[in-house]
Scaffold this active site. Structure first.
Site, PDB file in Angstrom:
ATOM      1  N   TRP A  65       0.825  -1.540   0.269  1.00  0.00           N
ATOM      2  CA  TRP A  65      -0.002   0.072   0.310  1.00  0.00           C
ATOM      3  C   TRP A  65       0.998   0.873   0.749  1.00  0.00           C
ATOM      4  O   TRP A  65       0.524   2.264  -0.456  1.00  0.00           O
ATOM      5  CB  TRP A  65      -0.584  -0.130   1.231  1.00  0.00           C
ATOM      6  N   ASP A  66       2.516   0.940   0.508  1.00  0.00           N
ATOM      7  CA  ASP A  66       2.794   2.079  -0.117  1.00  0.00           C
ATOM      8  C   ASP A  66       2.754   2.790  -0.920  1.00  0.00           C
ATOM      9  O   ASP A  66       3.087   4.509  -1.092  1.00  0.00           O
ATOM     10  CB  ASP A  66       3.930   1.826  -0.085  1.00  0.00           C
ATOM     11  N   GLU A 125       0.690  -2.990  12.803  1.00  0.00           N
ATOM     12  CA  GLU A 125       1.160  -4.065  12.648  1.00  0.00           C
ATOM     13  C   GLU A 125       1.387  -5.246  13.948  1.00  0.00           C
ATOM     14  O   GLU A 125       2.096  -6.085  13.922  1.00  0.00           O
ATOM     15  CB  GLU A 125       2.074  -4.394  11.616  1.00  0.00           C
ATOM     16  N   LYS A 163       2.982   0.582  16.211  1.00  0.00           N
ATOM     17  CA  LYS A 163       4.091   0.780  15.058  1.00  0.00           C
ATOM     18  C   LYS A 163       3.989   1.734  14.755  1.00  0.00           C
ATOM     19  O   LYS A 163       4.812   2.189  13.617  1.00  0.00           O
ATOM     20  CB  LYS A 163       3.702  -0.576  14.128  1.00  0.00           C
ATOM     21  N   GLN A 164       2.824   2.021  13.802  1.00  0.00           N
ATOM     22  CA  GLN A 164       2.478   3.083  12.762  1.00  0.00           C
ATOM     23  C   GLN A 164       0.969   3.785  13.414  1.00  0.00           C
ATOM     24  O   GLN A 164       0.487   3.208  13.665  1.00  0.00           O
ATOM     25  CB  GLN A 164       2.833   2.622  11.933  1.00  0.00           C
TER      26      GLN A 164
HETATM   27  C1  BGC Z   1       4.754  -1.350   7.842  1.00  0.00           C
HETATM   28  C2  BGC Z   1       3.894  -1.892   6.641  1.00  0.00           C
HETATM   29  C3  BGC Z   1       4.295  -1.367   5.162  1.00  0.00           C
HETATM   30  C4  BGC Z   1       5.282  -1.563   4.980  1.00  0.00           C
HETATM   31  C5  BGC Z   1       6.591  -1.752   3.583  1.00  0.00           C
HETATM   32  C6  BGC Z   1       5.772  -2.347   7.060  1.00  0.00           C
HETATM   33  O1  BGC Z   1       6.782  -2.173   8.290  1.00  0.00           O
HETATM   34  O2  BGC Z   1       4.276  -1.968   8.904  1.00  0.00           O
HETATM   35  O3  BGC Z   1       3.054  -1.030   6.430  1.00  0.00           O
HETATM   36  O4  BGC Z   1       3.297  -1.057   4.183  1.00  0.00           O
HETATM   37  O5  BGC Z   1       6.760  -2.330   6.017  1.00  0.00           O
HETATM   38  O6  BGC Z   1       6.805  -0.728   3.566  1.00  0.00           O
END
Ligand code: BGC
Length: 728
Positions: free
Chosen positions: A339-340, A479, A591-592
């Site tokens: 999704w980045d 995550e 985490k985010q």
């Molecule tokens: C993040 C995801 C991201 C992925 C790739 C992961 O560590 O939690 O949101 O899509 O890294 O960058």
């Protein structure tokens, strides 16, 4: 962007850590939307993480599964000065400078070097991957004999003996199809991936100007090469040009022939003309995409650096590939697409290079069959996009990986991080709203919205007791928590997806009735079903406490153990590593951004009080430094939204410098592409406060202290606009 000393660039060779050199290889990546080449040195050193990654060139291999294959190295040039081989680790480096010219897309280096026997040369090397012709690569190497007279030899070659690094040891993907000379000055290499059978051919030619040179083939198996010998008088210089062409079987039926022909064409144009065209093309891209910040040089350089890396990674002529999470600059995430791209990278392109955004969205269209297959196999309808995607759109997230302590862990993202389907739909919708590209929307976009809506229809569960729809057992953006129920982000985005699909169909019915009935028929969209979609959207459960304005991230989040992150600082590891996998799942540590991500994407749906309350709650509970790098740019925007400019700027710089400073220590794996895209969003939507409204685009500037002026361009509904904000 400059590195001034050999010490900075080669610390591993003068006694410091290896990883610093690796990270500069990532930083100094060049590319042209077709391939990316890490900034390793032409002469090569042990431990180089050399890589050229070509869009779409995936191979399957045991254990590592699908990954972008490391293409044959086109950089090798060895230089011999009266028989002594140039190397930064022998003799003496008297002067050294290396720079990446972001504006022109050229990587340069100047070295004054004294050989062990005391001969001094000045070497000036530059390289570029042509943006004007993506199959053409070039290196120019100028050598000046400063204090001696003698023979100089240059050996330029191609190296097919390359592997992909992996936790299980290096993986060799290539089989040799052919190699050989093309006359005294040129040679070629032709290889094929062992698993997927994709072919790649490179051809190269060496030409010396300014001295009378003799040429001879000088290759080994896997490494065809050409040597040029010439004499240099004291104080005299000569220039060697190495031109390389690349084709794969994805663009050419006979890649070896295509590479040969392209090489001839490039050679007939010559280095100067090739470079001029390349620069003109870069000028065109910067003209539309540059951001000018006055009053903050560090931010200015960092922003351009991030935009450069997106611009070199965005495919120009191929709508069946997309930008991997680490662009084409490293092996992290094996070249997979997340999704980045849709949520973090796309807005920059949608607003400044819509034709590139379109390519990336078409990739999602062409991978619909993979998404449909994934839905079908999991027992759902419609399209369920892969969390990690490659060429076909089938799920390629590894099922097993290593945890923070090196333990083997099951990775659930490929099964449960289902918000990706709504994210793709969101990007489609945003592109349509911003560009007004009705043709794209009618032909491709609407179908993606309808297919993803159909997925949500089959995915939700009706809770009869409470009279609402729910989504259970997912992973939200954060995550650190898995198998959660009613993740606010997922539920709300699913609802948005269903609503957007209904609007899309209504629009099609009005303006493209044939396409509307074609889709309705093909997807079996009865009136009853559409009414059901509307009902799901209306009664989808999205956690919200009207009293506090707080949105609970998922069922039971507020009951988890509360942790004060300040008690754990300063740290050098993620909170996941500090607390361990079991514990972090039971804690209120993110985490985010998750709720804040929702408040960002659907900002119009929420009032200021809600934004403030959730900012106050979630921002301090997020692992900004070692959680996901995709987060800080979003926090920068939300900081602006709630008027916390100090925090916004701190988050912004954290995102902007993530690769230039490498605080996370993983830039060696490749550029953090989502963060790079987020940086543009933070500038545009955060500091400039850019926002589309029914009346048109508006801005609500809130510049960080010190920023005197902020300027950038966007294209809104086909109209180029310049945003010019003065600071305090
Ligand atoms: C993040 C995801 C991201 C992925 C790739 C992961 O560590 O939690 O949101 O899509 O890294 O960058």
């Amino acid at each position: 962007f400059k590195q001034k000393t050999a010490y900075e660039i080669m610390p591993s060779l003068v006694g410091s850590e290896m990883c610093i050199r690796d990270r500069m290889e990532t930083v100094f990546t060049i590319g042209n939307g077709y391939l990316g080449t890490r900034g390793t040195f032409e002469e090569g050193y042990p431990g180089d993480l050399q890589a050229t990654l070509v869009h779409g060139l995936y191979d399957d291999a045991p254990l590592v599964h699908t990954e972008l294959v490391n293409a044959p190295d086109w950089l090798p040039i060895e230089l011999f000065v009266a028989g002594e081989r140039f190397s930064l680790v022998e003799g003496q480096v008297l002067d050294y400078e290396r720079w990446l010219d972001l504006r022109r897309g050229v990587l340069g280096r100047r070295v004054r070097w004294r050989s062990p026997k005391g001969r001094t040369v000045e070497i000036f090397v530059e390289r570029f991957a042509s943006l004007a012709d993506e199959h053409v690569l070039a290196i120019r190497c100028r050598v000046r004999a400063l204090d001696f007279e003698g023979q100089v030899e240059l050996r330029a070659g191609l190296n097919g003996d390359v592997k992909n690094p992996s936790p299980f040891g290096p993986v060799r993907h290539w089989q040799l199809v052919g190699q050989g000379d093309l006359g005294p000055q040129a040679c070629f290499l032709h290889v094929r991936t062992a698993g997927t059978g994709m072919e790649l051919a490179e051809a190269m030619r060496l030409e010396v100007e300014g001295a009378e040179a003799s040429y001879s083939p000088r290759g080994d198996e896997w490494r065809p090469a050409v040597a040029a010998r010439f004499r240099l008088g004291r104080g005299k210089e000569a220039t060697a040009v190495k031109l390389v062409s690349v084709y794969t079987s994805r663009e050419a039926e006979d890649p070896a022939r295509a590479a040969r022909e392209k090489l001839e064409e490039a050679a007939s144009k010559g280095y100067r003309a090739l470079r001029a065209k390349h620069e003109a093309e870069w000028a065109r891209y910067w003209q539309a995409s540059d951001v000018v910040i006055e009053g903050d040089d560090e931010a200015q350089l960092a922003v351009r650096f991030n935009l450069y890396h997106i611009l070199i990674a965005a495919p120009r002529h191929d709508e069946r590939v997309s930008i991997p999470a680490k662009t084409l600059s490293g092996f992290g995430y094996r070249g997979h697409i997340f999704w980045d791209t849709d949520i973090f990278i796309l807005p920059f392109l949608t607003y400044t290079q819509p034709h590139l955004a379109r390519n990336l969205l078409l990739y999602r269209y062409h991978t619909l069959p993979g998404a449909r297959k994934k839905a079908r196999e999991a027992g759902y309808r419609g399209a369920m996009y892969a969390w990690e995607s490659a060429l076909t759109g089938e799920e390629v997230t590894p099922r097993w990986g290593y945890g923070p302590k090196g333990e083997i862990v099951r990775i659930w993202c490929g099964d449960l991080q289902q918000h990706i389907s709504a994210d793709v739909a969101y990007a489609v919708w945003q592109y349509w709203q911003v560009t007004g590209d009705d043709e794209f929307f009618a032909d491709y976009g609407a179908e993606m919205l309808l297919e993803t809506a159909a997925f949500w229809e089959s995915r939700v569960e009706y809770n009869a007791q409470r009279g609402r729809y729910e989504i259970k057992g997912v992973i939200g953006p954060d995550e650190y928590h898995e198998h959660v129920d009613n993740n606010a982000f997922t539920n709300r985005m699913a609802r948005w997806n269903l609503e957007a699909a209904l609007k899309a169909l209504a629009w099609l019915r009005e303006f493209h009735p044939r396409r509307a009935s074609e889709l309705a028929e093909g997807l079996d969209l009865s009136e009853e079903r559409l009414a059901h979609w509307a009902d799901i959207a209306a009664r989808m459960y999205v956690p919200y406490d009207p009293e506090t304005g707080l949105i609970e991230q998922f069922d039971g989040f507020f009951e988890l153990e509360d942790v004060n992150l300040e008690d754990y600082g300063p740290r050098h590891r993620s909170m996941e590593a500090v607390l361990g996998l079991e514990k972090i799942r039971r804690c209120q540590v993110l985490k985010q951004p998750d709720v804040l991500m929702l408040l960002y994407l659907l900002g119009d749906e929420y009032d200021e009080r809600t934004k403030r309350a959730n900012w106050d709650y979630y921002e301090p509970r997020t692992d900004h430094t070692y959680g996901s790098s995709v987060g800080p740019a979003i926090h920068a925007i939300m900081g602006c939204e709630v008027g916390d400019l100090e925090a916004a700027y701190e988050h912004f710089m954290r995102a902007a410098l993530v690769d230039l400073r490498d605080p996370r220590g993983n830039t060696a794996d490749g550029i953090h592409a989502a963060s790079a895209g987020g940086v543009w969003q933070a500038v545009a939507f955060g500091f400039a406060g850019l926002k589309p409204t029914p009346q048109g685009l508006i801005t609500r500037p809130r510049l960080p202290p010190g920023w005197r002026r902020l300027r950038f361009k966007v294209i809104y509904r086909g109209k180029p606009l310049e945003i010019d904000v003065g600071g305090s």
